[in-house]
Design a protein around this motif. Structure first.
Motif, mmCIF file in Angstrom:
data_model
loop_
_atom_site.group_PDB
_atom_site.id
_atom_site.type_symbol
_atom_site.label_atom_id
_atom_site.label_comp_id
_atom_site.label_asym_id
_atom_site.label_seq_id
_atom_site.Cartn_x
_atom_site.Cartn_y
_atom_site.Cartn_z
ATOM 1 N N CYS A 260 0.869 -1.171 0.000
ATOM 2 C CA CYS A 260 0.000 0.000 0.000
ATOM 3 C C CYS A 260 0.904 1.219 0.000
ATOM 4 O O CYS A 260 2.093 1.131 0.317
ATOM 5 C CB CYS A 260 -0.881 0.051 1.248
ATOM 6 S SG CYS A 260 -1.893 -1.409 1.469
ATOM 7 N N GLY A 261 0.336 2.384 -0.329
ATOM 8 C CA GLY A 261 1.176 3.565 -0.313
ATOM 9 C C GLY A 261 0.341 4.823 -0.294
ATOM 10 O O GLY A 261 -0.883 4.782 -0.496
ATOM 11 N N ILE A 262 1.020 5.917 -0.032
ATOM 12 C CA ILE A 262 0.364 7.227 -0.130
ATOM 13 C C ILE A 262 0.732 7.792 -1.494
ATOM 14 O O ILE A 262 1.893 8.092 -1.743
ATOM 15 C CB ILE A 262 0.857 8.195 0.972
ATOM 16 C CG1 ILE A 262 0.848 7.557 2.352
ATOM 17 C CG2 ILE A 262 0.053 9.513 0.932
ATOM 18 C CD1 ILE A 262 -0.481 7.430 3.020
ATOM 19 N N TYR A 263 -0.269 7.891 -2.376
ATOM 20 C CA TYR A 263 -0.016 8.402 -3.711
ATOM 21 C C TYR A 263 -0.734 9.740 -3.852
ATOM 22 O O TYR A 263 -1.963 9.790 -3.707
ATOM 23 C CB TYR A 263 -0.512 7.395 -4.759
ATOM 24 C CG TYR A 263 -0.307 7.879 -6.166
ATOM 25 C CD1 TYR A 263 0.945 7.777 -6.772
ATOM 26 C CD2 TYR A 263 -1.352 8.466 -6.872
ATOM 27 C CE1 TYR A 263 1.141 8.243 -8.062
ATOM 28 C CE2 TYR A 263 -1.159 8.935 -8.159
ATOM 29 C CZ TYR A 263 0.093 8.831 -8.750
ATOM 30 O OH TYR A 263 0.292 9.309 -10.026
ATOM 31 N N GLN A 264 -0.011 10.774 -4.131
ATOM 32 C CA GLN A 264 -0.568 12.133 -4.202
ATOM 33 C C GLN A 264 -1.483 12.415 -3.019
ATOM 34 O O GLN A 264 -2.613 12.884 -3.169
ATOM 35 C CB GLN A 264 -1.289 12.325 -5.528
ATOM 36 C CG GLN A 264 -0.312 12.161 -6.707
ATOM 37 C CD GLN A 264 -0.889 12.657 -8.017
ATOM 38 O OE1 GLN A 264 -2.100 12.789 -8.142
ATOM 39 N NE2 GLN A 264 -0.023 12.948 -8.979
ATOM 40 N N LEU B 28 0.153 -1.110 -5.271
ATOM 41 C CA LEU B 28 0.782 -0.161 -6.203
ATOM 42 C C LEU B 28 1.455 -0.875 -7.374
ATOM 43 O O LEU B 28 2.197 -1.846 -7.170
ATOM 44 C CB LEU B 28 1.843 0.666 -5.478
ATOM 45 C CG LEU B 28 1.354 1.707 -4.468
ATOM 46 C CD1 LEU B 28 0.918 1.079 -3.172
ATOM 47 C CD2 LEU B 28 2.431 2.756 -4.216
ATOM 48 N N ASP B 29 1.210 -0.374 -8.575
ATOM 49 C CA ASP B 29 2.020 -0.841 -9.702
ATOM 50 C C ASP B 29 3.268 0.035 -9.794
ATOM 51 O O ASP B 29 3.465 0.944 -8.982
ATOM 52 C CB ASP B 29 1.214 -0.848 -11.011
ATOM 53 C CG ASP B 29 0.694 0.525 -11.387
ATOM 54 O OD1 ASP B 29 1.320 1.545 -11.017
ATOM 55 O OD2 ASP B 29 -0.367 0.584 -12.038
ATOM 56 N N ALA C 229 6.208 6.990 -7.739
ATOM 57 C CA ALA C 229 5.796 8.349 -7.399
ATOM 58 C C ALA C 229 5.241 8.445 -5.975
ATOM 59 O O ALA C 229 4.923 9.537 -5.507
ATOM 60 C CB ALA C 229 4.743 8.824 -8.399
ATOM 61 N N ALA C 230 5.125 7.319 -5.272
ATOM 62 C CA ALA C 230 4.490 7.325 -3.948
ATOM 63 C C ALA C 230 5.377 8.007 -2.917
ATOM 64 O O ALA C 230 6.592 7.910 -2.966
ATOM 65 C CB ALA C 230 4.183 5.897 -3.510
ATOM 66 N N THR D 252 8.857 12.671 2.544
ATOM 67 C CA THR D 252 8.348 13.199 3.805
ATOM 68 C C THR D 252 7.981 12.051 4.744
ATOM 69 O O THR D 252 7.363 11.081 4.318
ATOM 70 C CB THR D 252 7.057 14.006 3.531
ATOM 71 O OG1 THR D 252 7.209 14.662 2.280
ATOM 72 C CG2 THR D 252 6.774 14.990 4.647
ATOM 73 N N PRO D 253 8.332 12.154 6.016
ATOM 74 C CA PRO D 253 7.860 11.158 6.986
ATOM 75 C C PRO D 253 6.340 11.108 7.008
ATOM 76 O O PRO D 253 5.671 12.076 6.639
ATOM 77 C CB PRO D 253 8.411 11.687 8.312
ATOM 78 C CG PRO D 253 9.585 12.533 7.938
ATOM 79 C CD PRO D 253 9.241 13.141 6.614
#
Lengths: 237, 237, 237, 237, 237, 237
Positions: free
Chosen positions: F164-168, F175-176, F182-183, F207-208
């Motif tokens: 999983c990730g934080i994307y924008q 995530l692909d 870009a995450a 960023t943390p």
């Protein structure tokens, strides 16, 4: 006309010198012209893991070139940290060729390692190594026989090797480095004393070659190897 | 009495054979009795990175043993994937010893690599390698001189080496393998033709040795190296 | 005048701190001025293959430098994939030096590995390592004695080491990095507490040195090592 | 009767699947029966150092087997720290075979690397790799053509490969693993679409073979490779 | 009750000693109880190839353990010929953690390598390395600032790390080796001074853990890292 | 909006294909969209040295990428001579994850090696490998069960993984490559079928991240892994 001025079916000056090592059970300094290879046969009392307990022996080979055996100094393989693909390929070929004439059961559960170290290179190092390696191996087994470690049937036949190639359109025997570099096709043949084929490796450097060309090379090889085996017999008495 | 029956200050039969390699710019097959080392000097037009652009040259050495140069076959270093600590230590010693008599500025920004490959070992391979390596190096520089690449001042002095040891309580010169294995103390000396000391390496194998014993070894070394340098001069004409 | 302002026969400030490792059977942080080496002795219950079943033990050493122990960061040897020739040469020297004062039969069939890791380098790391390594080894054997694993006769003598050199024409004791880099001749001496010589390694960096110069270096070394052994005795109580 | 029940001159079921890789400029999953090899062609804009500035391109190959592509799991070569001699020998063969049909000058100063990774092995992986590798290479060059990077003359001919052997005394085509393990003689042939010979490798596993037997194998190979080239043409449209 | 008798949220005795290296641009000997790690920061004027010419700098880390930093002597990685998977994993973590608080553009096209060498291990070496590595890095950048190589904005925040675990069913802070070996779950947290999360690594050693347990570990980590950052600030003045 | 147009909590198309290997005791070709990983489970009758004689088995994993599984060709690890730090880290994670659901005592003194080879990569290869590796492992144990080598209790639970990730600024599932590159934050979760946490690895790329963001990622992971386990169950029947 070959750069070496030799006739198409003419070998270089060949010499097989036995007993050149104080330590090895068998040894031979083989010269095919300016190609000089030191072959030693070392007897060890243990076989590789996959053969243990099977009553069968093993013959293997290792190959190396001294750094300045060549026109330009090559990097020392021990310093580079590994044997090149070419070295590995050649030592596998030498090992297979020698095993083809050995009765591994008659050898008993022991290993003979034939080291072939090129002192000076001028083309055809692998074929010289097989031809001289056989002499070293023969003497190692003779050494064992005099100690009653083996009987008479370990060696089944002679084995020798030579390279042939198409040079400026014509098939020629026993290429030196100058001929080898310019040859369109390069082939190595390993044959037994009785004429059986053990290994054939033919490579088109540029243009593919035809079946007829290949037959001509094989014909030359038979002639050349016949002479090499005669010389082995003469040397081994 | 030494196993070799030699007098305490007697060298083995020494031979220095020049020009044994078709390819190398300089070469020498050196024999200290049954210890045979092939030395070749190879000229390259580039120096190691840390010397680039400084107008200074470099002389370095590499050392190896053929697998069956010894009584028991040793593992091939190229197959093991690295040079042993012993090999690295010896080739560093050979390199330092040869550089001690070379004017690296007069050599110009080029590198000469002296390869010392032990064909057969019977003790004292490193001292034979230095003694024969100098001859190969000398011929390489002569080769350069005839091509006007360098002037007359590259070689500052001769250099040669010999081992000495305490064998059964007595100092002896030029140990062979049997003597070396049983010696209490083993020392290698590298001296120049004018008698300057380049390297001293002394090791107590068992009992530590005394200052007097060490002085006796150094005395023997001076005698022996004097003779080796004479032989180098004779050989080099 | 030496850069360090020391008298020619003056050692740097020396410190030997025992028991610095929570885990090791013996340990010593040795300081020769700004050269700091951590020595630990590790007992293992098995010996190398070639000694198995012989009732004899073994003492060996390993040497390494932390990447930023030096003025410029050196590449980590573990990342480079091998120990340098210099590291191998030094650890072989440390091992031989320590074995010279150990009765390997009295040790029994066990191995002690003395690790010498240079925390900070300022010249003379190998001689500091031998001097401190002896303390770690001594404490390891004391540890064994309190467990009745060995008797009193394992350690035969003290051993310590120091470097000497010719700096601007004068013989000086215990070179730091600045002095070592500029010295014409550099020699390492390993002596026992009773003054026996264990190892001598002398190298001419530029000009060869004379027998007299070498004698002067040996004289300095005897003085310096005498003091180092006194300090070992004081430390070990 | 062959274990596979096939006629002596019968190929296994062959399949050539193009475009199997999202990323590669050309790709082919080739199946010779249960032997499955994934071939990808990767274009890079730089050639090996020895070709730089010469205006000539290069085609090379790498070969690997997945650890459980075989009956018993093999050690992963990346974990072993090197490619085996067999892998190196095979990838050299694949590279030479593909270069034989490429005009390296017409390719321009670029390198194409054909990776041949064995997903599942059942004999004949190297010949499948050459046959499928050509398809991947062809598509890579087609990719370049659509981008006007090269002209029409880069590919000079088709190339394909097959193994033949003497199984229980009879020459047979396209050996699977069961047949290969029991064959007396094993030969690999690489031929062009016009029937030129690029590579021949014949090995006697036990008894040497005769010229007649070898001719029979070559005859089978010509038939088999003819069909493989037809299939390549069909696949490539 | 923890083996260490500490309260569940109690850190071991922590010490951060700056300026311990004569040579490094920044250095810190960090102690988390009996875990001692020497951290040095080395400035180099060049960045890795993939960053060249981009105006951005790089911070990287290397990690190693001295062979006898542990209860049983570990094999020296340089002798083994490679860094272990564990070492590589840890040094990648340290590098990522430190980069998280550095403005690489403000650093300019330079590289700082933080070496973290474990002198003595008792659990938590990676978290001690990050905490002490930050101090070494901070001092290296301060060193650069006094030479006007960088401005004030290179360091964006503090960063520190601690391990937490479930020991006999209870969440505890900063595990030593005895606790770590017996813990059911082990997690490492890297947080910034402002409480942002940089890295979380949680592993169930036996039974999987729950979301609630994980939240409890994170809570402990926030407390512990808060104290570590306070200590960093105190140390750095 | 995600580049893939998927909803934040939407997995890519997932496929688990069993029995894809003729040789392996268990196998699975797993696809997470364009990420394709071939997983094979190989049974061996011996455990690593440190487990011998303890009656306990072992499950381990190895991970590799085919050279052109990626957008740019990567160097073949076997040719480079070692596995990268990334490969070692991933295969250690896969091994720990699979062992978390296996009763090693019930397995008996045997080892299962799960090889995960990436045929094509598009992000999330390690999570795909764990998810598919479980299927291969399951089938290997089923194979053992049908041969009465083990009982019913070897597998304690299912295990699967997702990234999983934080994307924008928004939390997204699975995530692909385009999203991963870009995450801001990237986290991998390994959970069991009953929802227990086996591994958590979260990394701030720039960023943390905050505790709340991390909780959101964990929430997404629980949803995604729930679906993956459902699919495993469906596939395994």
């Amino acid at each position: 006309m070959r750069p070496s001025k030799r006739a198409p079916d003419e070998l270089r000056g060949i010499s097989l010198e036995r007993g050149v090592s104080k330590h090895a059970e068998g040894s031979c300094l083989v010269k095919f012209g300016d190609t000089h290879v030191l072959c030693t046969a070392s007897l060890e009392d243990r076989v590789p893991p996959w053969l243990r307990g099977g009553g069968k022996g093993w013959v293997t080979a290792e190959y190396g070139m001294l750094p300045r055996s060549t026109g330009d100094r090559m990097r020392r393989e021990a310093a580079a940290g590994k044997q090149s693909g070419r070295s590995l390929e050649i030592q596998r070929l030498i090992g297979r060729s020698l095993r083809a004439v050995i009765d591994l059961v008659a050898l008993g559960e022991r290993q003979i390692t034939v080291d072939c170290d090129v002192i000076q290179a001028d083309g055809g190092t692998r074929t010289a190594a097989i031809t001289g390696g056989f002499v070293a191996l023969y003497d190692c087994i003779a050494w064992m026989k005099t100690r009653n470690m083996v009987g008479d049937k370990v060696i089944k036949d002679h084995v020798a090797a030579v390279s042939c190639g198409i040079y400026q359109g014509s098939p020629v025997l026993d290429l030196d480095y100058a001929e080898d570099s310019a040859a369109e096709t390069d082939a190595n043949f390993v044959l037994t004393g009785r004429g059986g084929i053990v290994e054939i490796q033919g490579t088109a450097e540029g243009t593919p070659f035809s079946e007829e060309e290949f037959a001509a090379l094989l014909g030359l090889a038979k002639t050349g190897i016949g002479r090499l085996v005669d010389l082995q017999k003469l040397t081994l008495g």
